[in-house]
Write a protein that holds these residues in place. Structure first.
Motif, mmCIF file in Angstrom:
data_model
loop_
_atom_site.group_PDB
_atom_site.id
_atom_site.type_symbol
_atom_site.label_atom_id
_atom_site.label_comp_id
_atom_site.label_asym_id
_atom_site.label_seq_id
_atom_site.Cartn_x
_atom_site.Cartn_y
_atom_site.Cartn_z
ATOM 1 N N ASP A 1 0.816 -1.223 0.000
ATOM 2 C CA ASP A 1 0.000 0.000 0.000
ATOM 3 C C ASP A 1 0.848 1.272 0.000
ATOM 4 O O ASP A 1 0.531 2.246 0.687
ATOM 5 N N LEU A 2 1.928 1.268 -0.771
ATOM 6 C CA LEU A 2 2.819 2.421 -0.876
ATOM 7 C C LEU A 2 2.105 3.549 -1.607
ATOM 8 O O LEU A 2 1.659 3.392 -2.739
ATOM 9 N N SER A 3 1.977 4.688 -0.933
ATOM 10 C CA SER A 3 1.311 5.853 -1.506
ATOM 11 C C SER A 3 2.086 7.108 -1.139
ATOM 12 O O SER A 3 2.768 7.158 -0.117
ATOM 13 N N ASP A 4 1.971 8.116 -1.982
ATOM 14 C CA ASP A 4 2.591 9.406 -1.685
ATOM 15 C C ASP A 4 1.915 10.472 -2.526
ATOM 16 O O ASP A 4 1.478 10.222 -3.645
ATOM 17 N N GLY B 1 -0.438 18.186 -3.631
ATOM 18 C CA GLY B 1 -1.761 17.866 -4.152
ATOM 19 C C GLY B 1 -1.754 16.913 -5.343
ATOM 20 O O GLY B 1 -2.801 16.536 -5.838
ATOM 21 N N LYS B 2 -0.564 16.491 -5.804
ATOM 22 C CA LYS B 2 -0.456 15.570 -6.936
ATOM 23 C C LYS B 2 -0.104 14.176 -6.415
ATOM 24 O O LYS B 2 0.841 13.998 -5.652
ATOM 25 N N VAL B 3 -0.882 13.177 -6.839
ATOM 26 C CA VAL B 3 -0.617 11.800 -6.438
ATOM 27 C C VAL B 3 0.627 11.300 -7.173
ATOM 28 O O VAL B 3 0.676 11.308 -8.403
ATOM 29 N N ILE B 4 1.636 10.908 -6.399
ATOM 30 C CA ILE B 4 2.877 10.366 -6.961
ATOM 31 C C ILE B 4 2.774 8.854 -7.071
ATOM 32 O O ILE B 4 3.121 8.265 -8.085
ATOM 33 N N LEU B 5 2.277 8.225 -6.012
ATOM 34 C CA LEU B 5 2.108 6.774 -5.959
ATOM 35 C C LEU B 5 0.780 6.471 -5.278
ATOM 36 O O LEU B 5 0.418 7.118 -4.305
ATOM 37 N N ARG B 6 0.076 5.458 -5.789
ATOM 38 C CA ARG B 6 -1.208 5.101 -5.197
ATOM 39 C C ARG B 6 -1.272 3.597 -4.954
ATOM 40 O O ARG B 6 -1.334 2.798 -5.881
ATOM 41 N N ARG C 1 11.820 5.359 -2.369
ATOM 42 C CA ARG C 1 11.185 5.077 -1.088
ATOM 43 C C ARG C 1 11.718 3.780 -0.489
ATOM 44 O O ARG C 1 11.906 3.681 0.716
ATOM 45 N N ILE C 2 11.991 2.779 -1.314
ATOM 46 C CA ILE C 2 12.607 1.546 -0.822
ATOM 47 C C ILE C 2 13.974 1.869 -0.222
ATOM 48 O O ILE C 2 14.358 1.329 0.809
ATOM 49 N N ALA C 3 14.697 2.777 -0.852
ATOM 50 C CA ALA C 3 16.025 3.168 -0.368
ATOM 51 C C ALA C 3 15.947 4.096 0.845
ATOM 52 O O ALA C 3 16.978 4.433 1.425
ATOM 53 N N PHE D 1 6.695 8.429 2.886
ATOM 54 C CA PHE D 1 5.594 7.766 2.184
ATOM 55 C C PHE D 1 4.589 7.261 3.207
ATOM 56 O O PHE D 1 4.885 7.212 4.404
ATOM 57 N N SER D 2 3.437 6.863 2.726
ATOM 58 C CA SER D 2 2.509 6.122 3.579
ATOM 59 C C SER D 2 2.471 4.695 3.042
ATOM 60 O O SER D 2 2.739 4.447 1.868
ATOM 61 N N GLY D 3 2.155 3.769 3.916
ATOM 62 C CA GLY D 3 2.204 2.357 3.562
ATOM 63 C C GLY D 3 3.330 1.696 4.333
ATOM 64 O O GLY D 3 3.797 2.219 5.353
#
Length: 174
Positions: free
Chosen positions: A32-35, A39-44, A72-74, A79-81
């Motif tokens: 559930d990686l999101s960012d 105001g722009k969705v980068i990851l959903r 984000r892995i690095a 992020f959220s998730g």
């Protein structure tokens, strides 16, 4: 069957699998990686697991978030998730030191006026403990990457391939 040096890659059941039977690998789990930025969705809600021994690629058009997932892995961006490596959360103390990230066009992030040695010293001061002084690691990196003869040359005088190898040495330093 594809063989490059000691690496064997097999195509089986619609998947490319790399044989790592002699290596100790890692498992990366993304849930559930999101960012969202400005105001722009980068990851959903990105979710996947890359298990030990698997050869994994992230594919997609420009701007779809491939680099954002890797960053984000690095541990380079919030992020959220949940992201874990071998069961340890990316946010845990100490795990960040075990992850090296080498971005595209990394040559642009190097300092042309510094020598290879100065670049490595600078990297150590910025990203490692202030009292860390491990010339053995630096020497091993430089030898492995065939950069020993370039250690006192300015980055700006190196070829593109040499700059890329310096960037790899910096990533291995961590």
């Amino acid at each position: 069957l594809i063989s490059v040096g000691d690496v064997v890659i097999r195509y089986s059941g619609g998947w490319l699998r790399e044989d790592h039977s002699k290596a100790r690998g890692v498992t990366v789990s993304v849930r559930d990686l999101s960012d969202e930025r400005g105001g722009k969705v980068i990851l959903r809600e990105v979710s996947f697991t890359a298990r030990e021994g698997e050869f994994v690629g992230i594919l997609g058009p420009s701007g779809c978030g491939k680099s954002s997932v890797i960053q984000r892995i690095a541990g380079l961006a919030s992020f959220s998730g949940h992201i874990s490596i071998n069961g340890h959360s990316v946010g845990e103390d100490g795990l960040r030191r075990l992850i090296a990230y080498l971005p595209q066009n990394v040559e642009n992030a190097l300092h042309d006026g510094l020598t290879v040695r100065e670049e490595m010293d600078c990297n150590r001061r910025l990203f490692l403990a202030a009292n860390t002084d491990d010339d053995d690691i630096d020497s091993a990196c430089l030898k492995t990457l065939n950069l020993e003869a370039e250690v006192d040359n300015p980055i700006g005088k190196l070829s593109g391939g040499q700059k890329r190898r310096v960037a790899i040495a910096l990533a291995l330093q961590r």
